[in-house]
Design an enzyme around this catalytic site. Sequence first.
Site, short mmCIF file in Angstrom:
data_model
loop_
_atom_site.label_atom_id
_atom_site.label_comp_id
_atom_site.label_asym_id
_atom_site.label_seq_id
_atom_site.Cartn_x
_atom_site.Cartn_y
_atom_site.Cartn_z
NE ARG A 51 7.44 68.91 13.87
CZ ARG A 51 7.31 67.90 15.53
NH1 ARG A 51 7.17 66.91 15.17
NH2 ARG A 51 6.96 69.49 15.79
CE1 TYR A 103 24.55 68.73 -5.69
CE2 TYR A 103 24.37 67.58 -3.20
CZ TYR A 103 24.40 68.36 -4.27
OH TYR A 103 23.44 69.70 -4.32
CG ASP A 175 22.69 59.19 -3.87
OD1 ASP A 175 21.47 58.91 -4.16
OD2 ASP A 175 22.98 60.14 -3.38
CE LYS A 200 18.36 66.96 -8.92
NZ LYS A 200 19.56 67.14 -7.37
C1 LIG Z 1 23.29 61.90 -6.08
C2 LIG Z 1 22.31 63.32 -5.65
N1 LIG Z 1 22.45 62.76 -4.46
C3 LIG Z 1 22.02 63.83 -3.11
C4 LIG Z 1 21.82 65.44 -4.03
C5 LIG Z 1 20.45 65.95 -3.12
O1 LIG Z 1 19.48 66.78 -3.54
P1 LIG Z 1 18.64 67.74 -2.50
O2 LIG Z 1 19.37 68.74 -3.85
O3 LIG Z 1 16.98 67.00 -3.58
O4 LIG Z 1 18.22 68.03 -1.63
C6 LIG Z 1 21.97 65.63 -5.33
C7 LIG Z 1 21.10 66.64 -5.74
O5 LIG Z 1 21.62 67.34 -6.48
C8 LIG Z 1 22.22 64.15 -6.21
O6 LIG Z 1 22.83 64.68 -7.24
#
Ligand SMILES: Cc1ncc(COP(=O)(O)O)c(C=O)c1O
Length: 384
Positions: A51, A103, A175, A200
């Site tokens: 961890r 998101y 992000d 992604k």
């Molecule tokens: C722009 C964006 N940020 C954060 C996330 C969250 O990531 P995760 O699905 O890996 O938890 C996503 C998921 O689709 C996303 O598209």
Amino acid sequence: MGSKNLKFNTKTIHGGQQPDKAYGAVMPPIYQTSTYAQTTPGGHKGYQYSRSANPTRTALENSLASIEGGEFGLAFGSGIAAIDAVIKLLAPGDEVISTDDLYGGTYRIFKKIFEKFGIVFHFVGMQGVDAVRDKINKKTKLIWVETPTNPMMNIIDIKAIAILTKGTNILLAVDNTFATPYLQLPLELGADIVMHSATKYLGGHSDTVVGALVVKDKELADKLYFIQNASGAVCGPMDSFLVLRGIKTLHVRMQRHCENGRAIAEYLKNNPKIEKVYWPGFEDHPNHHIAKEQMKDFGGMISFVPKGGSYYDAIKIVEKLQVFTLAESLGGVESLAGHPASMTHASIPKEERLKNGVVDALIRLSIGIEDVDDLIADLEQAIE
Ligand SMILES: Cc1ncc(COP(=O)(O)O)c(C=O)c1O
């Protein structure tokens, strides 16, 4: 040559990496272990419990730091777990200014988890910096930017927002999931924290769920490492390996995502059956000039609305697609289509969603790296 001086396309393969210490394995082995033998209490080789740290995760964290031009990388069990760690830097009463179009899962953790612990979130259209400046007050501790935004492809000027936070105790987090460091380097533009859903483009093959943070500042990194270990949402060794392998081809994949994205955006724009196409590469996109300045190209994410479209028209189109897969997520080698209103953004209340332009007929495409002719033919038959 230190890996800091390498070009991006070399960093994806070698950045922060060394052959494995045990046998010289070129690809970091998957250290599928929870614990590590000690010769005497405290007598270990840098790893005690997975961890806290694991060698495969360390290899990924070093790679992440290198490609984002940061000093410290942290890998989490999901993108949301990485966001969770950033918000845990805050205390009750602290305020966050966030992009309004973002998101759905990010909105959900802000509103449904952290708001009840006394953290206040303001959702603001950040296409102009004034709206952000107007919201800043003494309690503001974090500005949360997503650019391009999900799903409306708005572009936010990272450098201009960084000017507002410079010299203050306000952190700027970006992000960078949609752009990836191939297209945009938020730390170079003045951000303090870069966040990724590595699920992604970084992973790139739709085979794992991973999150990442990268920072330059040691004190901030230490606070985040403490939260990562104390809260425990770490990335496992197998998933670390998969993202590391994905990163090695990030630059070639992104180049193709961008080429295919451009061709499809133009095809949709010229299609009389399409009402509106959202893609930052169009000259008439409201913040195209900023996209041109802060991004190397315009990416492979596109949203569109069919003409006179209703909820049911959008559903019919996504159901008819054959090469595109109807699925959540994005950024993999395969093209995906999604219906934000019922899928990725269903957790945002309808009024909020509509305010940001996420209408019932909106369709979001993640353009993969297949032959673009097949992708266009597939869209053509589905739209017909
Ligand atoms: C722009 C964006 N940020 C954060 C996330 C969250 O990531 P995760 O699905 O890996 O938890 C996503 C998921 O689709 C996303 O598209």
